[in-house]
Design a protein around this motif. Structure first.
Motif, PDB file in Angstrom:
ATOM      1  N   LEU A 142      59.087 -37.480   2.161  1.00 35.59           N
ATOM      2  CA  LEU A 142      59.380 -36.066   2.134  1.00 35.59           C
ATOM      3  C   LEU A 142      59.493 -35.396   1.036  1.00 35.59           C
ATOM      4  CD1 LEU A 142      61.253 -36.074   5.815  1.00 35.59           C
ATOM      5  CD2 LEU A 142      58.822 -35.903   5.380  1.00 35.59           C
ATOM      6  N   ALA A 143      58.390 -34.909   0.615  1.00 35.80           N
ATOM      7  CA  ALA A 143      58.654 -34.427  -0.964  1.00 35.80           C
ATOM      8  C   ALA A 143      59.972 -33.360  -1.131  1.00 35.80           C
ATOM      9  CB  ALA A 143      57.282 -34.201  -1.520  1.00 35.80           C
ATOM     10  N   PRO A 144      60.434 -33.134  -2.533  1.00 33.30           N
ATOM     11  CA  PRO A 144      61.211 -32.042  -2.465  1.00 33.30           C
ATOM     12  C   PRO A 144      60.823 -30.664  -2.033  1.00 33.30           C
ATOM     13  CG  PRO A 144      61.487 -33.664  -4.308  1.00 33.30           C
ATOM     14  CD  PRO A 144      60.177 -34.164  -3.265  1.00 33.30           C
ATOM     15  N   ASN A 145      59.656 -30.613  -2.421  1.00 33.05           N
ATOM     16  CA  ASN A 145      59.077 -29.170  -1.992  1.00 33.05           C
ATOM     17  C   ASN A 145      58.881 -29.008  -0.716  1.00 33.05           C
ATOM     18  OD1 ASN A 145      56.631 -30.968  -1.993  1.00 33.05           O
ATOM     19  ND2 ASN A 145      55.404 -29.577  -3.373  1.00 33.05           N
ATOM     20  N   ALA A 169      65.827 -38.509   7.687  1.00 31.63           N
ATOM     21  CA  ALA A 169      65.692 -37.476   6.564  1.00 31.63           C
ATOM     22  C   ALA A 169      65.636 -35.844   7.040  1.00 31.63           C
ATOM     23  CB  ALA A 169      64.657 -37.840   5.372  1.00 31.63           C
ATOM     24  N   LEU A 170      64.752 -35.828   7.809  1.00 31.58           N
ATOM     25  CA  LEU A 170      64.467 -34.473   8.346  1.00 31.58           C
ATOM     26  C   LEU A 170      65.519 -34.041   9.304  1.00 31.58           C
ATOM     27  CD1 LEU A 170      62.393 -32.192   8.869  1.00 31.58           C
ATOM     28  CD2 LEU A 170      61.472 -33.354  10.900  1.00 31.58           C
ATOM     29  N   GLU A 212      68.599 -34.995   8.952  1.00 31.80           N
ATOM     30  CA  GLU A 212      69.764 -34.653   7.972  1.00 31.80           C
ATOM     31  C   GLU A 212      69.588 -33.246   7.191  1.00 31.80           C
ATOM     32  OE1 GLU A 212      70.730 -39.283   6.619  1.00 31.80           O
ATOM     33  OE2 GLU A 212      69.348 -38.112   5.286  1.00 31.80           O
ATOM     34  N   LEU A 213      68.387 -33.062   6.892  1.00 35.40           N
ATOM     35  CA  LEU A 213      68.023 -31.769   6.212  1.00 35.40           C
ATOM     36  C   LEU A 213      68.248 -30.521   7.154  1.00 35.40           C
ATOM     37  CD1 LEU A 213      66.664 -30.076   3.887  1.00 35.40           C
ATOM     38  CD2 LEU A 213      64.529 -30.483   4.947  1.00 35.40           C
ATOM     39  N   ILE A 214      67.806 -30.683   8.480  1.00 35.10           N
ATOM     40  CA  ILE A 214      68.057 -29.624   9.456  1.00 35.10           C
ATOM     41  C   ILE A 214      69.550 -29.480   9.738  1.00 35.10           C
ATOM     42  CG2 ILE A 214      67.656 -28.953  11.836  1.00 35.10           C
ATOM     43  CD1 ILE A 214      65.246 -30.684  11.758  1.00 35.10           C
ATOM     44  N   ALA A 215      70.313 -30.393   9.813  1.00 33.72           N
ATOM     45  CA  ALA A 215      71.636 -30.373  10.054  1.00 33.72           C
ATOM     46  C   ALA A 215      72.150 -29.662   8.716  1.00 33.72           C
ATOM     47  CB  ALA A 215      72.482 -31.799  10.280  1.00 33.72           C
ATOM     48  N   PHE A 216      72.138 -30.221   7.598  1.00 31.19           N
ATOM     49  CA  PHE A 216      72.852 -29.661   6.620  1.00 31.19           C
ATOM     50  C   PHE A 216      72.449 -28.038   6.234  1.00 31.19           C
ATOM     51  CE2 PHE A 216      72.982 -28.075   2.124  1.00 31.19           C
ATOM     52  CZ  PHE A 216      74.312 -27.911   2.031  1.00 31.19           C
ATOM     53  N   VAL A 217      71.115 -27.884   6.250  1.00 34.65           N
ATOM     54  CA  VAL A 217      70.753 -26.285   6.279  1.00 34.65           C
ATOM     55  C   VAL A 217      71.442 -25.391   7.089  1.00 34.65           C
ATOM     56  CG1 VAL A 217      68.904 -24.764   5.884  1.00 34.65           C
ATOM     57  CG2 VAL A 217      68.839 -26.936   4.746  1.00 34.65           C
ATOM     58  N   ASN A 218      71.461 -25.815   8.328  1.00 33.31           N
ATOM     59  CA  ASN A 218      72.080 -24.973   9.386  1.00 33.31           C
ATOM     60  C   ASN A 218      73.743 -24.993   9.254  1.00 33.31           C
ATOM     61  OD1 ASN A 218      70.109 -23.936  11.394  1.00 33.31           O
ATOM     62  ND2 ASN A 218      69.264 -26.133  11.177  1.00 33.31           N
ATOM     63  N   PHE A 219      74.106 -26.185   8.812  1.00 34.90           N
ATOM     64  CA  PHE A 219      75.590 -26.035   8.397  1.00 34.90           C
ATOM     65  C   PHE A 219      76.019 -25.293   7.318  1.00 34.90           C
ATOM     66  CE2 PHE A 219      78.425 -27.779   5.265  1.00 34.90           C
ATOM     67  CZ  PHE A 219      79.635 -27.703   5.770  1.00 34.90           C
ATOM     68  N   GLN A 220      75.084 -25.171   6.269  1.00 35.84           N
ATOM     69  CA  GLN A 220      75.363 -24.423   4.990  1.00 35.84           C
ATOM     70  C   GLN A 220      75.374 -22.919   5.349  1.00 35.84           C
ATOM     71  OE1 GLN A 220      71.967 -24.134   2.364  1.00 35.84           O
ATOM     72  NE2 GLN A 220      73.422 -24.019   0.519  1.00 35.84           N
TER      73      GLN A 220
END
Length: 161
Positions: free
Chosen positions: A48-51, A137-138, A140-148
Motif C-alpha cells: 500500500l504505497a505512501p501516495n 495496514a488499511l 490502522e490507517l483508517i483508525a489513525f486518520v479518524n483519531f487524528q
C-alpha cells in the motif's frame, strides 16, 4: 519544543497553554506522532504505497469535514507524485477501478458509519485482492486518520473556548 502534526492540525503554537497541556503526557504526543509516521510512511508499506495512503487520508479528512487536514494532506500528496486515479480517490470520487473501488467503499463505511461494519466487509477487501497484512495496514490507517481528525477538532474547540 517540537510542533507535531496534531498541534499543526489544531493550530496550536508553543506559547499556548493548550500546547503545554498536551506535553503533560509526552508519551501521548510522541505516540501519536510515531503512529502517524507508521501508517503514512511505514518501513514496509505492505504493497500500500505512501501516495495511496496519503490519498486515503485526504479522503477521510474530507469525509470528516476537516479543511485544515485536507490542505495538509493535499500538500503531502502533491509531493508524492499521485496518479490521476489517486487524485480522484482523494477528491472523494467513487467511480474507480478495483481494488481502489472496494478500498474506498470500506474507508467511507468505517469513517462515516463504523457501526455498520461487519466481518463480510473484510472479506470484500480480500476478494478485491488485499492480503491480510494489507487489510491490517488499511485498518490502522483508517483508525489513525479518524483519531487524528477527532483529536484536532477537540483541541480546536478547547482552543476557541
Amino acid at each position: 519544543m517540537v510542533i507535531d502534526a496534531i498541534d499543526k492540525a489544531a493550530g496550536l503554537s508553543p506559547d499556548e497553554a493548550l500546547f503545554a497541556a498536551r506535553r503533560f503526557r509526552p508519551e501521548f504526543v510522541r505516540g501519536a506522532e510515531e503512529c502517524r509516521l507508521s501508517v503514512l510512511q511505514p518501513a514496509n508499506d505492505q504493497g500500500l504505497a505512501p501516495n495511496l495512503r496519503v490519498a486515503l487520508a485526504r479522503r477521510m479528512a474530507a469525509l470528516n469535514d476537516d479543511p485544515v487536514l485536507m490542505a495538509d494532506y493535499d500538500v503531502q500528496l502533491a509531493q508524492l507524485g499521485p496518479t490521476e486515479p489517486l487524485l480522484a480517490l482523494a477528491r472523494g470520487e467513487t467511480d474507480l477501478n478495483e481494488p481502489l473501488a472496494t478500498i474506498v467503499r470500506h474507508v467511507d463505511l468505517i469513517t462515516l458509519t463504523p457501526k455498520k461494519a461487519e466481518a463480510n466487509h473484510i472479506a470484500l477487501l480480500a476478494a478485491a485482492g488485499l492480503n491480510n497484512p494489507q487489510i491490517v495496514a488499511l485498518s490502522e490507517l483508517i483508525a489513525f486518520v479518524n483519531f487524528q481528525t477527532r483529536v484536532a477538532t477537540g483541541l480546536r474547540l478547547m482552543r476557541s473556548a
